[in-house]
Enzyme design. Structure first.
Site, PDB file in Angstrom:
ATOM      1  N   GLU A  56       0.829  -1.209   0.000  1.00 43.48           N
ATOM      2  CA  GLU A  56       0.000   0.000   0.000  1.00 43.48           C
ATOM      3  C   GLU A  56       0.865   1.262   0.000  1.00 43.48           C
ATOM      4  O   GLU A  56       2.095   1.198   0.070  1.00 43.48           O
ATOM      5  CB  GLU A  56      -0.944  -0.047   1.216  1.00 43.48           C
ATOM      6  CG  GLU A  56      -1.887  -1.233   1.119  1.00 43.48           C
ATOM      7  CD  GLU A  56      -2.875  -1.325   2.269  1.00 43.48           C
ATOM      8  OE1 GLU A  56      -2.715  -0.598   3.270  1.00 43.48           O
ATOM      9  OE2 GLU A  56      -3.816  -2.133   2.151  1.00 43.48           O
ATOM     10  N   CYS A  65      -2.133  -4.836  -5.378  1.00 42.43           N
ATOM     11  CA  CYS A  65      -2.618  -6.091  -4.800  1.00 42.43           C
ATOM     12  C   CYS A  65      -1.568  -7.195  -4.912  1.00 42.43           C
ATOM     13  O   CYS A  65      -0.663  -7.137  -5.756  1.00 42.43           O
ATOM     14  CB  CYS A  65      -3.873  -6.549  -5.540  1.00 42.43           C
ATOM     15  SG  CYS A  65      -5.298  -5.493  -5.312  1.00 42.43           S
ATOM     16  N   GLU A  67      -1.918 -10.226  -6.056  1.00 46.54           N
ATOM     17  CA  GLU A  67      -1.961 -10.957  -7.321  1.00 46.54           C
ATOM     18  C   GLU A  67      -1.205 -10.210  -8.408  1.00 46.54           C
ATOM     19  O   GLU A  67      -0.440 -10.790  -9.189  1.00 46.54           O
ATOM     20  CB  GLU A  67      -3.414 -11.148  -7.784  1.00 46.54           C
ATOM     21  CG  GLU A  67      -4.300 -11.903  -6.799  1.00 46.54           C
ATOM     22  CD  GLU A  67      -4.990 -10.981  -5.800  1.00 46.54           C
ATOM     23  OE1 GLU A  67      -4.344 -10.041  -5.278  1.00 46.54           O
ATOM     24  OE2 GLU A  67      -6.183 -11.204  -5.544  1.00 46.54           O
ATOM     25  N   CYS A 102      -9.732  -8.807  -6.753  1.00 47.67           N
ATOM     26  CA  CYS A 102     -10.483  -7.612  -7.138  1.00 47.67           C
ATOM     27  C   CYS A 102     -10.610  -7.542  -8.666  1.00 47.67           C
ATOM     28  O   CYS A 102      -9.982  -8.314  -9.400  1.00 47.67           O
ATOM     29  CB  CYS A 102      -9.798  -6.358  -6.590  1.00 47.67           C
ATOM     30  SG  CYS A 102      -8.370  -5.846  -7.553  1.00 47.67           S
ATOM     31  N   CYS A 105      -7.344  -7.120 -10.630  1.00 45.46           N
ATOM     32  CA  CYS A 105      -6.537  -8.348 -10.683  1.00 45.46           C
ATOM     33  C   CYS A 105      -7.152  -9.366 -11.641  1.00 45.46           C
ATOM     34  O   CYS A 105      -6.444 -10.092 -12.330  1.00 45.46           O
ATOM     35  CB  CYS A 105      -6.370  -8.932  -9.284  1.00 45.46           C
ATOM     36  SG  CYS A 105      -5.308  -7.895  -8.247  1.00 45.46           S
TER      37      CYS A 105
HETATM   38  N1  THU Z   1      -6.149  -6.744  -1.995  1.00 46.40           N
HETATM   39  C1  THU Z   1      -5.336  -7.635  -2.623  1.00 46.40           C
HETATM   40  O1  THU Z   1      -4.114  -7.631  -2.436  1.00 46.40           O
HETATM   41  N2  THU Z   1      -5.901  -8.525  -3.472  1.00 46.40           N
HETATM   42  C2  THU Z   1      -7.242  -8.576  -3.743  1.00 46.40           C
HETATM   43  O2  THU Z   1      -7.629  -9.217  -4.687  1.00 46.40           O
HETATM   44  C3  THU Z   1      -8.177  -7.859  -2.879  1.00 46.40           C
HETATM   45  C4  THU Z   1      -7.591  -6.665  -2.208  1.00 46.40           C
HETATM   46  C5  THU Z   1      -5.544  -5.768  -1.098  1.00 46.40           C
HETATM   47  C6  THU Z   1      -5.566  -4.349  -1.611  1.00 46.40           C
HETATM   48  C7  THU Z   1      -5.427  -3.575  -0.329  1.00 46.40           C
HETATM   49  O3  THU Z   1      -4.047  -3.489   0.005  1.00 46.40           O
HETATM   50  C8  THU Z   1      -6.105  -4.441   0.714  1.00 46.40           C
HETATM   51  O4  THU Z   1      -6.217  -5.731   0.138  1.00 46.40           O
HETATM   52  C9  THU Z   1      -7.498  -3.947   1.117  1.00 46.40           C
HETATM   53  O5  THU Z   1      -8.266  -3.687  -0.009  1.00 46.40           O
END
Ligand code: THU
Length: 148
Positions: A56, A65, A67, A102, A105
């Protein structure tokens, strides 16, 4: 499509390995804002595994993310064909979920993977749900739309 075009299904030992690596990668997540840790392990068709975690930023939309981290690592190392990904996610002090990828991804999966690409949503190496890309992103936009 002939047999050579079909995706390989990882054996149980490989599924366990992917799920376990995805869980381990949660320790590397940099998530001071959401405190939601996600790890991923991406399997190439030639048997290599690339891992990733979410990273982040104080400028929230910049966050990446798990993925996408794994895909970008893999593609930058020359891998472009993929069989499966395991994803493990949940809040810092809460229970693990069957954490779905998400939309962004799913779209990076659409760029590099066929519809039978396998997506394991893992709570543990023995407790997961599995979906195909076709199930998670039907009627997706790809490079073929640009050429039509
Ligand atoms: N996040 C992922 O790393 N992968 C996903 O497919 C869903 C969301 C992360 C993004 C962010 O850092 C945290 O989860 C909360 O949304």
């Amino acid at each position: 499509m002939d047999n050579n075009d079909r995706n390989m299904v990882p054996d149980n030992a490989m599924i366990e390995r992917l799920c376990s690596l995805a869980a381990d990668m949660r320790a590397r997540s940099y998530v001071p804002y959401s405190k939601f840790h996600v790890g991923a392990a991406l399997l190439t068709k030639d048997g290599r595994i690339f891992t990733g975690c979410n990273v982040e930023n104080a400028s929230f939309p910049m966050g990446t993310c798990a993925e996408r981290t794994a895909f970008v690592k893999a593609v930058s190392e020359g891998a472009r064909e993929f069989t499966a990904i395991a994803i493990c996610g949940g809040p810092e002090n809460g229970e693990l979920q069957y954490c779905p990828p998400c939309g962004m991804c799913r779209q990076i999966m659409a760029e590099f993977c066929t519809g039978d690409f396998l997506i394991y949503l893992a709570k543990s190496p023995a407790d997961y749900e599995v979906y195909t890309l076709d199930e998670l992103l039907p009627n997706r936009f790809t490079g073929s739309n640009l050429r039509a």
